[in-house]
Scaffold this motif. Structure first.
Motif, PDB file in Angstrom:
ATOM      1  N   UNK A 125       9.717  -4.598  -3.417  1.00 42.81           N
ATOM      2  CA  UNK A 125       9.013  -4.957  -2.192  1.00 42.81           C
ATOM      3  C   UNK A 125       8.746  -6.454  -2.135  1.00 42.81           C
ATOM      4  N   UNK A 126       8.421  -7.075  -3.284  1.00 38.28           N
ATOM      5  CA  UNK A 126       8.030  -8.480  -3.335  1.00 38.28           C
ATOM      6  C   UNK A 126       9.210  -9.433  -3.438  1.00 38.28           C
ATOM      7  N   UNK A 193       3.421 -15.552   5.693  1.00 38.48           N
ATOM      8  CA  UNK A 193       2.771 -14.354   6.227  1.00 38.48           C
ATOM      9  C   UNK A 193       3.208 -13.064   5.600  1.00 38.48           C
ATOM     10  N   UNK A 194       3.707 -13.101   4.369  1.00 33.56           N
ATOM     11  CA  UNK A 194       4.177 -11.882   3.716  1.00 33.56           C
ATOM     12  C   UNK A 194       3.261 -11.474   2.577  1.00 33.56           C
ATOM     13  N   UNK A 195       1.973 -11.743   2.720  1.00 36.83           N
ATOM     14  CA  UNK A 195       1.015 -11.371   1.688  1.00 36.83           C
ATOM     15  C   UNK A 195       0.885  -9.846   1.649  1.00 36.83           C
ATOM     16  N   UNK A 196       0.865  -9.306   0.472  1.00 34.70           N
ATOM     17  CA  UNK A 196       0.798  -7.863   0.320  1.00 34.70           C
ATOM     18  C   UNK A 196      -0.582  -7.334   0.714  1.00 34.70           C
ATOM     19  N   UNK A 197      -0.605  -6.363   1.557  1.00 35.31           N
ATOM     20  CA  UNK A 197      -1.847  -5.723   1.965  1.00 35.31           C
ATOM     21  C   UNK A 197      -2.424  -4.936   0.784  1.00 35.31           C
ATOM     22  N   UNK A 198      -3.775  -4.889   0.679  1.00 42.55           N
ATOM     23  CA  UNK A 198      -4.399  -4.186  -0.447  1.00 42.55           C
ATOM     24  C   UNK A 198      -4.064  -2.699  -0.439  1.00 42.55           C
ATOM     25  N   UNK A 199      -3.893  -2.122   0.746  1.00 44.69           N
ATOM     26  CA  UNK A 199      -3.526  -0.709   0.829  1.00 44.69           C
ATOM     27  C   UNK A 199      -2.117  -0.490   0.278  1.00 44.69           C
ATOM     28  N   UNK A 247       6.882  -3.406   3.854  1.00 42.74           N
ATOM     29  CA  UNK A 247       8.035  -3.136   2.986  1.00 42.74           C
ATOM     30  C   UNK A 247       9.333  -2.979   3.754  1.00 42.74           C
ATOM     31  N   UNK A 248       9.228  -2.693   5.052  1.00 38.73           N
ATOM     32  CA  UNK A 248      10.424  -2.443   5.841  1.00 38.73           C
ATOM     33  C   UNK A 248      10.951  -1.031   5.693  1.00 38.73           C
ATOM     34  N   UNK A 249      10.277  -0.197   4.886  1.00 34.58           N
ATOM     35  CA  UNK A 249      10.685   1.187   4.677  1.00 34.58           C
ATOM     36  C   UNK A 249       9.512   2.112   4.947  1.00 34.58           C
ATOM     37  N   UNK A 250       9.815   3.345   5.293  1.00 32.39           N
ATOM     38  CA  UNK A 250       8.756   4.329   5.492  1.00 32.39           C
ATOM     39  C   UNK A 250       8.190   4.770   4.149  1.00 32.39           C
ATOM     40  N   UNK A 251       6.954   5.245   4.167  1.00 27.43           N
ATOM     41  CA  UNK A 251       6.324   5.761   2.951  1.00 27.43           C
ATOM     42  C   UNK A 251       7.169   6.882   2.354  1.00 27.43           C
ATOM     43  N   UNK A 252       7.654   7.762   3.198  1.00 29.63           N
ATOM     44  CA  UNK A 252       8.445   8.903   2.722  1.00 29.63           C
ATOM     45  C   UNK A 252       9.730   8.435   2.037  1.00 29.63           C
TER      46      UNK A 252
END
Length: 315
Positions: A125-126, A193-199, A247-252
């Motif tokens: 993701x990073x 602006x691509x800081x990772x959200x805490x969630x 991430x550009x991808x779904x959780x699933x």
């Protein structure tokens, strides 16, 4: 809108275009086979075709004297300021043009099969190598350039060696280069602006805590976006939205990819039977696991094991 007419270059087409010889121990270049190659390039001018690729590419670029370098990355025109690391995602059409008096670079190419299962999903993701929303350039100090130059040089020396386990060692050094890129880019990620959200952080932490699976008796418990949302005390739609944004991808999709990656590792490296692997990964019936695995891996679990077996499977 992305132009679907932009070609996708295969590994074989790359070798045909550049006129380079495929390393003898990397022959043949076949679809589905693992592939890695590294070369040191000295050139003052040049331009690569604007295309997508079915392989990953990392460049360590250095140049002196007059001239410039430009990376065309999808719809962005990015000026290069060597020394720098360039990570290009296979799905993003890209081209590099150089007009320097003195320029040299290391170029590494490898496919999904070579690096598969080696890079955790949160690191993917990073990294711009796997996440096209991340800025693809990492500018370097001279000290950082020298350290990375050593890593690339060691990969080249190892590739040319006769060491029996050289591909494992190269894979480990390659992981180090990818991690270095992520580490060095943190400030640039914030600026873009691509800081990772805490969630998102919490989601990946929960996901990674389940792996590796170390016993067929302990079944995975978090298998769906709803399972993760319950643990994180958020609505599943909110989790899906945030993960997709960053991430550009779904959780699933991320969950599925991680489960299939672990299934491949278990099939390769354990003597657990298919039923044990199915249960360990949260499937009640082996037939459900067989169908699931084939959907994502294109082959049945037993067929994958026979093609990639490292430890004899139990009956």
């Amino acid at each position: 809108m992305m132009d679907k007419r932009i070609p996708t270059e295969s590994l074989q087409e790359y070798y045909d275009r550049t006129g380079l010889a495929v390393p003898k121990d990397q022959l043949p270049v076949v679809s589905g086979g693992s592939h890695f190659n590294i070369r040191y390039i000295t050139c003052r001018t040049g331009k690569t075709p604007f295309n997508r690729r079915d392989y990953y590419k990392i460049c360590l670029s250095n140049a002196t004297g007059k001239g410039k370098g430009t990376l065309i990355y999808d719809e962005q025109e990015i000026q290069l300021h060597p020394p720098c690391l360039i990570f290009t995602n296979p799905s993003v059409p890209a081209s590099i043009e150089l007009t320097y008096i003195h320029a040299n670079r290391y170029g590494v190419i490898f496919n999904k099969q070579f690096i598969e299962s080696a890079i955790p999903s949160d690191v993917q993701y990073a990294s711009p190598l796997f996440n096209p929303s991340v800025f693809p350039i990492v500018n370097l100090t001279e000290e950082e350039r020298d350290r990375l130059h050593m890593y690339f040089g060691e990969m080249q020396r190892m590739q040319e060696s006769d060491y029996s386990y050289k591909w494992d060692m190269i894979r480990n050094i390659l992981q180090l280069v990818i991690h270095e890129g992520v580490r060095l880019q943190q400030n640039q990620l914030a600026q873009n602006g691509a800081v990772r959200d805490r969630l998102v952080n919490a989601f990946y932490t929960l996901l990674n805590q389940q792996f590796p699976v170390d016993s067929p008796e302990n079944s995975l418990k978090l298998l769906t976006p709803a399972h993760f949302a319950d643990q994180l005390h958020v609505h599943v739609n909110h989790l899906n939205s945030v993960v997709k944004k960053y991430s550009g991808k779904s959780t699933r999709t991320i969950i599925h990819e991680r489960i299939v990656s672990e299934a491949k590792a278990l099939l390769r490296n354990t003597n657990w039977n298919i039923a044990e692997i199915a249960y360990a990964l949260g499937f009640e019936y082996p037939s459900h696991f067989n169908k699931y695995f084939k959907q994502f891996a294109s082959v049945a679990p037993m067929e994958f094991r026979q093609q990639n077996i490292a430890i004899p499977a139990s009956l």
